[in-house]
Design an enzyme around this catalytic site. Structure first.
Site, PDB file in Angstrom:
ATOM      1  N   LYS A  13       0.833  -1.213   0.000  1.00 55.29           N
ATOM      2  CA  LYS A  13       0.000   0.000   0.000  1.00 55.29           C
ATOM      3  C   LYS A  13       0.862   1.256   0.000  1.00 55.29           C
ATOM      4  O   LYS A  13       0.650   2.180  -0.788  1.00 55.29           O
ATOM      5  CB  LYS A  13      -0.921   0.030   1.248  1.00 55.29           C
ATOM      6  CG  LYS A  13      -1.779  -1.190   1.446  1.00 55.29           C
ATOM      7  CD  LYS A  13      -2.613  -1.088   2.707  1.00 55.29           C
ATOM      8  CE  LYS A  13      -1.843  -0.994   4.013  1.00 55.29           C
ATOM      9  NZ  LYS A  13      -1.067  -2.208   4.352  1.00 55.29           N
ATOM     10  N   ARG A  88      -8.958   0.585   9.848  1.00 52.40           N
ATOM     11  CA  ARG A  88      -8.571  -0.813  10.102  1.00 52.40           C
ATOM     12  C   ARG A  88      -9.605  -1.542  10.934  1.00 52.40           C
ATOM     13  O   ARG A  88      -9.459  -2.732  11.196  1.00 52.40           O
ATOM     14  CB  ARG A  88      -7.253  -0.851  10.869  1.00 52.40           C
ATOM     15  CG  ARG A  88      -6.108  -0.675   9.943  1.00 52.40           C
ATOM     16  CD  ARG A  88      -4.829  -0.783  10.722  1.00 52.40           C
ATOM     17  NE  ARG A  88      -3.852  -0.030  10.021  1.00 52.40           N
ATOM     18  CZ  ARG A  88      -2.718  -0.525   9.573  1.00 52.40           C
ATOM     19  NH1 ARG A  88      -2.399  -1.762   9.777  1.00 52.40           N
ATOM     20  NH2 ARG A  88      -1.895   0.239   8.924  1.00 52.40           N
ATOM     21  N   ARG A 127      12.100  -5.709   3.980  1.00 47.10           N
ATOM     22  CA  ARG A 127      11.876  -4.261   3.799  1.00 47.10           C
ATOM     23  C   ARG A 127      12.949  -3.458   4.531  1.00 47.10           C
ATOM     24  O   ARG A 127      13.350  -3.787   5.644  1.00 47.10           O
ATOM     25  CB  ARG A 127      10.502  -3.866   4.341  1.00 47.10           C
ATOM     26  CG  ARG A 127      10.295  -2.356   4.328  1.00 47.10           C
ATOM     27  CD  ARG A 127       8.871  -1.953   4.479  1.00 47.10           C
ATOM     28  NE  ARG A 127       8.278  -2.359   5.737  1.00 47.10           N
ATOM     29  CZ  ARG A 127       7.012  -2.150   6.049  1.00 47.10           C
ATOM     30  NH1 ARG A 127       6.209  -1.546   5.200  1.00 47.10           N
ATOM     31  NH2 ARG A 127       6.524  -2.554   7.198  1.00 47.10           N
ATOM     32  N   ARG A 160      12.571  -1.624  10.135  1.00 45.79           N
ATOM     33  CA  ARG A 160      11.606  -1.178  11.138  1.00 45.79           C
ATOM     34  C   ARG A 160      11.541  -2.188  12.270  1.00 45.79           C
ATOM     35  O   ARG A 160      11.570  -3.382  12.040  1.00 45.79           O
ATOM     36  CB  ARG A 160      10.215  -1.065  10.487  1.00 45.79           C
ATOM     37  CG  ARG A 160       9.840   0.337  10.085  1.00 45.79           C
ATOM     38  CD  ARG A 160       8.601   0.420   9.233  1.00 45.79           C
ATOM     39  NE  ARG A 160       7.414  -0.212   9.776  1.00 45.79           N
ATOM     40  CZ  ARG A 160       6.210  -0.153   9.203  1.00 45.79           C
ATOM     41  NH1 ARG A 160       6.057   0.516   8.059  1.00 45.79           N
ATOM     42  NH2 ARG A 160       5.172  -0.744   9.725  1.00 45.79           N
ATOM     43  N   ARG A 171       1.115  -8.816  13.749  1.00 48.15           N
ATOM     44  CA  ARG A 171       0.391  -7.805  12.957  1.00 48.15           C
ATOM     45  C   ARG A 171      -0.598  -8.471  12.000  1.00 48.15           C
ATOM     46  O   ARG A 171      -1.699  -7.979  11.801  1.00 48.15           O
ATOM     47  CB  ARG A 171       1.384  -6.933  12.172  1.00 48.15           C
ATOM     48  CG  ARG A 171       2.054  -5.881  13.058  1.00 48.15           C
ATOM     49  CD  ARG A 171       3.334  -5.365  12.449  1.00 48.15           C
ATOM     50  NE  ARG A 171       3.153  -4.656  11.223  1.00 48.15           N
ATOM     51  CZ  ARG A 171       4.121  -4.476  10.316  1.00 48.15           C
ATOM     52  NH1 ARG A 171       5.321  -4.970  10.521  1.00 48.15           N
ATOM     53  NH2 ARG A 171       3.886  -3.802   9.223  1.00 48.15           N
TER      54      ARG A 171
HETATM   55  P1  AP5 Z   1       4.971  -1.573   1.715  1.00 52.42           P
HETATM   56  O1  AP5 Z   1       4.541  -0.748   0.552  1.00 52.42           O
HETATM   57  O2  AP5 Z   1       5.821  -0.926   2.750  1.00 52.42           O
HETATM   58  O3  AP5 Z   1       3.704  -2.315   2.361  1.00 52.42           O
HETATM   59  P2  AP5 Z   1       2.482  -1.730   3.198  1.00 52.42           P
HETATM   60  O4  AP5 Z   1       1.266  -2.416   2.699  1.00 52.42           O
HETATM   61  O5  AP5 Z   1       2.477  -0.243   3.187  1.00 52.42           O
HETATM   62  O6  AP5 Z   1       2.893  -2.341   4.609  1.00 52.42           O
HETATM   63  P3  AP5 Z   1       3.053  -1.658   6.063  1.00 52.42           P
HETATM   64  O7  AP5 Z   1       3.879  -2.594   6.886  1.00 52.42           O
HETATM   65  O8  AP5 Z   1       3.563  -0.270   5.987  1.00 52.42           O
HETATM   66  O9  AP5 Z   1       1.644  -1.707   6.529  1.00 52.42           O
HETATM   67  P4  AP5 Z   1       1.136  -1.799   7.933  1.00 52.42           P
HETATM   68  O10 AP5 Z   1      -0.254  -1.682   7.574  1.00 52.42           O
HETATM   69  O11 AP5 Z   1       1.455  -2.921   8.812  1.00 52.42           O
HETATM   70  O12 AP5 Z   1       1.980  -0.698   8.703  1.00 52.42           O
HETATM   71  P5  AP5 Z   1       1.630   0.789   9.060  1.00 52.42           P
HETATM   72  O13 AP5 Z   1       2.860   1.563   8.931  1.00 52.42           O
HETATM   73  O14 AP5 Z   1       0.404   1.226   8.360  1.00 52.42           O
HETATM   74  O15 AP5 Z   1       5.734  -2.869   1.115  1.00 52.42           O
HETATM   75  C1  AP5 Z   1       6.318  -3.821   1.982  1.00 52.42           C
HETATM   76  C2  AP5 Z   1       7.636  -4.339   1.364  1.00 52.42           C
HETATM   77  O16 AP5 Z   1       7.336  -5.067   0.175  1.00 52.42           O
HETATM   78  C3  AP5 Z   1       8.622  -3.217   0.945  1.00 52.42           C
HETATM   79  O17 AP5 Z   1       9.913  -3.659   1.164  1.00 52.42           O
HETATM   80  C4  AP5 Z   1       8.360  -3.053  -0.574  1.00 52.42           C
HETATM   81  O18 AP5 Z   1       9.516  -2.606  -1.260  1.00 52.42           O
HETATM   82  C5  AP5 Z   1       7.982  -4.474  -0.971  1.00 52.42           C
HETATM   83  N1  AP5 Z   1       6.997  -4.538  -2.039  1.00 52.42           N
HETATM   84  C6  AP5 Z   1       5.880  -3.751  -2.185  1.00 52.42           C
HETATM   85  N2  AP5 Z   1       5.173  -4.141  -3.281  1.00 52.42           N
HETATM   86  C7  AP5 Z   1       5.860  -5.197  -3.821  1.00 52.42           C
HETATM   87  C8  AP5 Z   1       5.631  -6.030  -4.952  1.00 52.42           C
HETATM   88  N3  AP5 Z   1       4.575  -5.859  -5.765  1.00 52.42           N
HETATM   89  N4  AP5 Z   1       6.515  -7.022  -5.201  1.00 52.42           N
HETATM   90  C9  AP5 Z   1       7.603  -7.207  -4.392  1.00 52.42           C
HETATM   91  N5  AP5 Z   1       7.880  -6.449  -3.298  1.00 52.42           N
HETATM   92  C10 AP5 Z   1       7.011  -5.452  -3.018  1.00 52.42           C
HETATM   93  O19 AP5 Z   1       1.228   0.624  10.605  1.00 52.42           O
HETATM   94  C11 AP5 Z   1       2.187   0.362  11.599  1.00 52.42           C
HETATM   95  C12 AP5 Z   1       1.518   0.340  12.965  1.00 52.42           C
HETATM   96  O20 AP5 Z   1       0.895   1.625  13.238  1.00 52.42           O
HETATM   97  C13 AP5 Z   1       0.393  -0.677  13.158  1.00 52.42           C
HETATM   98  O21 AP5 Z   1       0.889  -1.961  13.485  1.00 52.42           O
HETATM   99  C14 AP5 Z   1      -0.392  -0.040  14.301  1.00 52.42           C
HETATM  100  O22 AP5 Z   1       0.255  -0.220  15.542  1.00 52.42           O
HETATM  101  C15 AP5 Z   1      -0.328   1.448  13.957  1.00 52.42           C
HETATM  102  N6  AP5 Z   1      -1.454   1.875  13.105  1.00 52.42           N
HETATM  103  C16 AP5 Z   1      -1.374   2.322  11.811  1.00 52.42           C
HETATM  104  N7  AP5 Z   1      -2.598   2.617  11.340  1.00 52.42           N
HETATM  105  C17 AP5 Z   1      -3.475   2.343  12.348  1.00 52.42           C
HETATM  106  C18 AP5 Z   1      -4.881   2.425  12.460  1.00 52.42           C
HETATM  107  N8  AP5 Z   1      -5.659   2.845  11.438  1.00 52.42           N
HETATM  108  N9  AP5 Z   1      -5.443   2.067  13.631  1.00 52.42           N
HETATM  109  C19 AP5 Z   1      -4.705   1.657  14.675  1.00 52.42           C
HETATM  110  N10 AP5 Z   1      -3.355   1.538  14.639  1.00 52.42           N
HETATM  111  C20 AP5 Z   1      -2.749   1.883  13.475  1.00 52.42           C
END
Ligand code: AP5
Length: 215
Positions: A13, A88, A127, A160, A171
């Protein structure tokens, strides 16, 4: 256009939102990024969020919804936005409906990024993110030109804390059922488009552009 990106951790995403938002000229609003910035600045929000991010749990809805409400009221969202990582939970989705109503705006599309969990574990463990500008890389699928160094700003690339294997597994557990419920919620609203996020970056990007009608 006002768009939500929905999907389990690691579905890509953030990577796709960054480039699409640039092309569309709209802000990429990622709740995880806002929390991480608050933690590194030591703000009140950061103090509230830290324990949840470290353990892979969700930050409580009342904290998250208030933060998103404030962010969506900012001027730069007027031409549209890509909201990544929110909602979420169903409570967050209902809060978003209310926020949009109060702002006199409408959520047009919800894009669900679909990929198998074994792929997600590999993506997250490989990542690396820039400690300075936050740019995202992958050691195999999207490596920087020079190992450990950000192409964009020269910053150091780090792993991270929540990308360690046990936290990744937690997660996925935390988000699995909630994401399924959100899929149903947005299907009922007729807003959901599913894309296959299990292909190479360029293919995912192509599907995404078709889904949102960007050339
Ligand atoms: P990447 O693009 O970074 O994936 P992503 O879907 O953005 O994954 P995140 O880990 O950032 O999502 P998340 O939802 O757990 O974390 P967030 O920061 O939102 O891609 C991942 C890897 O794959 C990268 O290395 C990339 O290069 C590679 N890649 C991408 N596409 C590819 C492809 N097609 N082919 C091959 N490789 C590929 O949240 C973190 C924390 O914040 C949560 O755990 C929670 O504690 C808190 N939080 C965030 N939002 C909320 C909410 N709404 N409510 C409550 N707590 C929240």
């Amino acid at each position: 256009m006002n768009i939500v990106f929905l999907g389990l951790p690691g579905t890509g995403k953030g990577t796709q939102a960054e480039s699409l938002a640039g092309e569309m000229g709209v802000p990429h609003i990622a709740t995880g990024d806002i929390f991480r910035q608050a933690i590194s600045r030591g703000t009140e929000l950061g103090k509230k969020a830290k324990q949840y991010l470290d353990s892979g749990e969700l930050v409580p809805d009342e904290v998250t919804c208030g933060m998103v409400k404030e962010r969506l009221a900012e001027q730069d969202t007027k031409p549209g936005f890509i909201l990544d990582g929110f909602p979420r939970t169903i409570a967050q989705a209902e809060a978003l409906d209310r926020i949009m109503q109060e702002l006199g705006r409408e959520l047009q599309k919800v894009i669900f990024f679909s990929a198998p969990e074994d792929v997600l574990i590999k993506r997250l463990s490989g990542r690396r993110v820039c400690s300075k500008c936050g740019a995202t890389y992958h050691v195999e699928h999207n490596p920087p030109a020079q190992r450990g160094i950000c192409d964009k700003c020269g910053g150091e690339l780090i792993q991270r804390e929540d990308d360690r294997e046990q936290t990744v597994i937690r997660r996925l557990e935390v988000n699995r059922d909630k994401t399924q419920k959100l899929i149903t919620y947005y299907q009922r609203q007729g807003k959901l488009t599913t894309i296959d996020a299990n292909g190479p970056l360029e293919e995912v990007q192509k599907q995404l552009k078709e889904a949102v009608g960007v050339q």
